[in-house]
Design a protein around this motif. Structure first.
Motif, mmCIF file in Angstrom:
data_model
loop_
_atom_site.group_PDB
_atom_site.id
_atom_site.type_symbol
_atom_site.label_atom_id
_atom_site.label_comp_id
_atom_site.label_asym_id
_atom_site.label_seq_id
_atom_site.Cartn_x
_atom_site.Cartn_y
_atom_site.Cartn_z
ATOM 1 N N SER A 8 0.841 -1.192 0.000
ATOM 2 C CA SER A 8 0.000 0.000 0.000
ATOM 3 C C SER A 8 0.883 1.252 0.000
ATOM 4 O O SER A 8 1.647 1.477 0.932
ATOM 5 C CB SER A 8 -0.872 -0.058 1.264
ATOM 6 O OG SER A 8 -1.525 1.155 1.487
ATOM 7 N N SER A 60 1.085 5.404 -0.229
ATOM 8 C CA SER A 60 0.279 6.603 0.015
ATOM 9 C C SER A 60 0.931 7.833 -0.610
ATOM 10 O O SER A 60 2.135 8.048 -0.468
ATOM 11 C CB SER A 60 0.141 6.845 1.524
ATOM 12 O OG SER A 60 -0.588 5.809 2.116
ATOM 13 N N PHE A 92 -4.139 5.154 9.402
ATOM 14 C CA PHE A 92 -4.475 3.783 9.028
ATOM 15 C C PHE A 92 -4.593 3.030 10.344
ATOM 16 O O PHE A 92 -3.633 2.961 11.109
ATOM 17 C CB PHE A 92 -3.351 3.215 8.153
ATOM 18 C CG PHE A 92 -3.577 1.809 7.688
ATOM 19 C CD1 PHE A 92 -4.395 1.544 6.601
ATOM 20 C CD2 PHE A 92 -2.948 0.740 8.311
ATOM 21 C CE1 PHE A 92 -4.584 0.246 6.140
ATOM 22 C CE2 PHE A 92 -3.128 -0.557 7.865
ATOM 23 C CZ PHE A 92 -3.953 -0.805 6.774
ATOM 24 N N ARG A 141 -5.894 12.492 -0.708
ATOM 25 C CA ARG A 141 -4.884 11.449 -0.561
ATOM 26 C C ARG A 141 -5.187 10.341 -1.563
ATOM 27 O O ARG A 141 -6.332 9.931 -1.721
ATOM 28 C CB ARG A 141 -4.923 10.869 0.843
ATOM 29 C CG ARG A 141 -4.104 9.578 0.993
ATOM 30 C CD ARG A 141 -4.401 8.899 2.322
ATOM 31 N NE ARG A 141 -3.577 7.732 2.526
ATOM 32 C CZ ARG A 141 -4.057 6.487 2.661
ATOM 33 N NH1 ARG A 141 -5.356 6.269 2.605
ATOM 34 N NH2 ARG A 141 -3.238 5.474 2.840
ATOM 35 N N ASN A 186 -4.241 6.401 -2.445
ATOM 36 C CA ASN A 186 -3.673 5.186 -1.877
ATOM 37 C C ASN A 186 -3.665 4.112 -2.973
ATOM 38 O O ASN A 186 -4.712 3.814 -3.554
ATOM 39 C CB ASN A 186 -4.515 4.746 -0.677
ATOM 40 C CG ASN A 186 -4.041 3.432 -0.095
ATOM 41 O OD1 ASN A 186 -4.819 2.504 0.000
ATOM 42 N ND2 ASN A 186 -2.789 3.345 0.269
ATOM 43 N N THR A 205 -2.963 0.251 -3.809
ATOM 44 C CA THR A 205 -2.790 -1.047 -3.150
ATOM 45 C C THR A 205 -2.516 -2.120 -4.204
ATOM 46 O O THR A 205 -3.420 -2.569 -4.900
ATOM 47 C CB THR A 205 -4.014 -1.411 -2.286
ATOM 48 O OG1 THR A 205 -5.192 -1.394 -3.094
ATOM 49 C CG2 THR A 205 -4.190 -0.429 -1.144
#
Length: 196
Positions: A118, A120, A127, A181, A183, A185
């Motif tokens: 993950s 960011s 988190f 933001r 993210n 994954t």
């Protein structure tokens, strides 16, 4: 096993990557239906990979057309981690009101003990992780172990081993104003049942 790598992407490089991905990724908002009530996911998402991906009863269609920045980041994460990823779920948290609720990434297509990397970019968000209660606790989460990890711009979080089996995680809504933001994954998926 959880491995945190702050500054995996240095902030100057992370800045332009964030702006590029924010602008170029075809972000969409998915609608869930729970107990005959429909609601929109409180974030935007986009899927990349040769195979479809189903979570929470919704399927994201295959999308093999990776953005060049995502391909570059995938290669860097692979070189660092030693894993080869074939898919990517992108999440955009537009502000402090966007979130993802408690869950484990334990879909059949991810196999046993899945590895999730993950990455960011953008505003720092918390988190949170909580250990799943033992059978004796009958699903009571009040007294379980909890972790709170601030994920900064350019930070990589690698989840391995029994993390998804033993823990849940979330990105909660925040009370204070937050900028956007992204993210990313990275995942390894197989057709449902192929891992058995």
């Amino acid at each position: 096993r959880v491995h945190l790598v702050p500054g995996f992407i240095d902030s100057q490089e992370a800045d332009w990557m964030f702006e590029q991905l924010l602008q170029d990724i075809p972000w969409g908002q998915r609608t869930h239906i729970r107990q005959e009530v429909s609601f929109e996911e409180p974030r935007l998402t986009c899927w990349y990979g040769e195979l479809p991906y189903t979570y929470s009863g919704l399927t994201m269609q295959p999308n093999p057309n990776w953005h060049p920045v995502l391909t570059m980041l995938k290669e860097r994460v692979e070189e660092f981690s030693g894993y080869t990823f074939n898919s990517l779920l992108c999440n955009l948290y537009r502000d402090e009101k966007d979130s993802v609720d408690w869950h484990s990434d334990n879909e059949l297509s991810l196999g046993t003990n899945p590895v999730i990397a993950s990455l960011s970019l953008g505003a720092t968000r918390s988190f949170e992780m909580r250990k799943k209660p033992s059978q004796e606790e009958n699903g009571d989460y009040r007294f379980v172990e909890r972790l709170r990890i601030p994920l900064d711009h350019g930070t990589l979080l690698l989840m391995e081993g029994a993390t998804q089996e033993d823990w849940q995680h979330r990105v909660p809504k925040e009370y204070h104003s937050r900028a956007a933001r992204i993210n990313l994954t990275f995942r390894i998926i197989e057709p449902d049942g192929a891992w058995k």
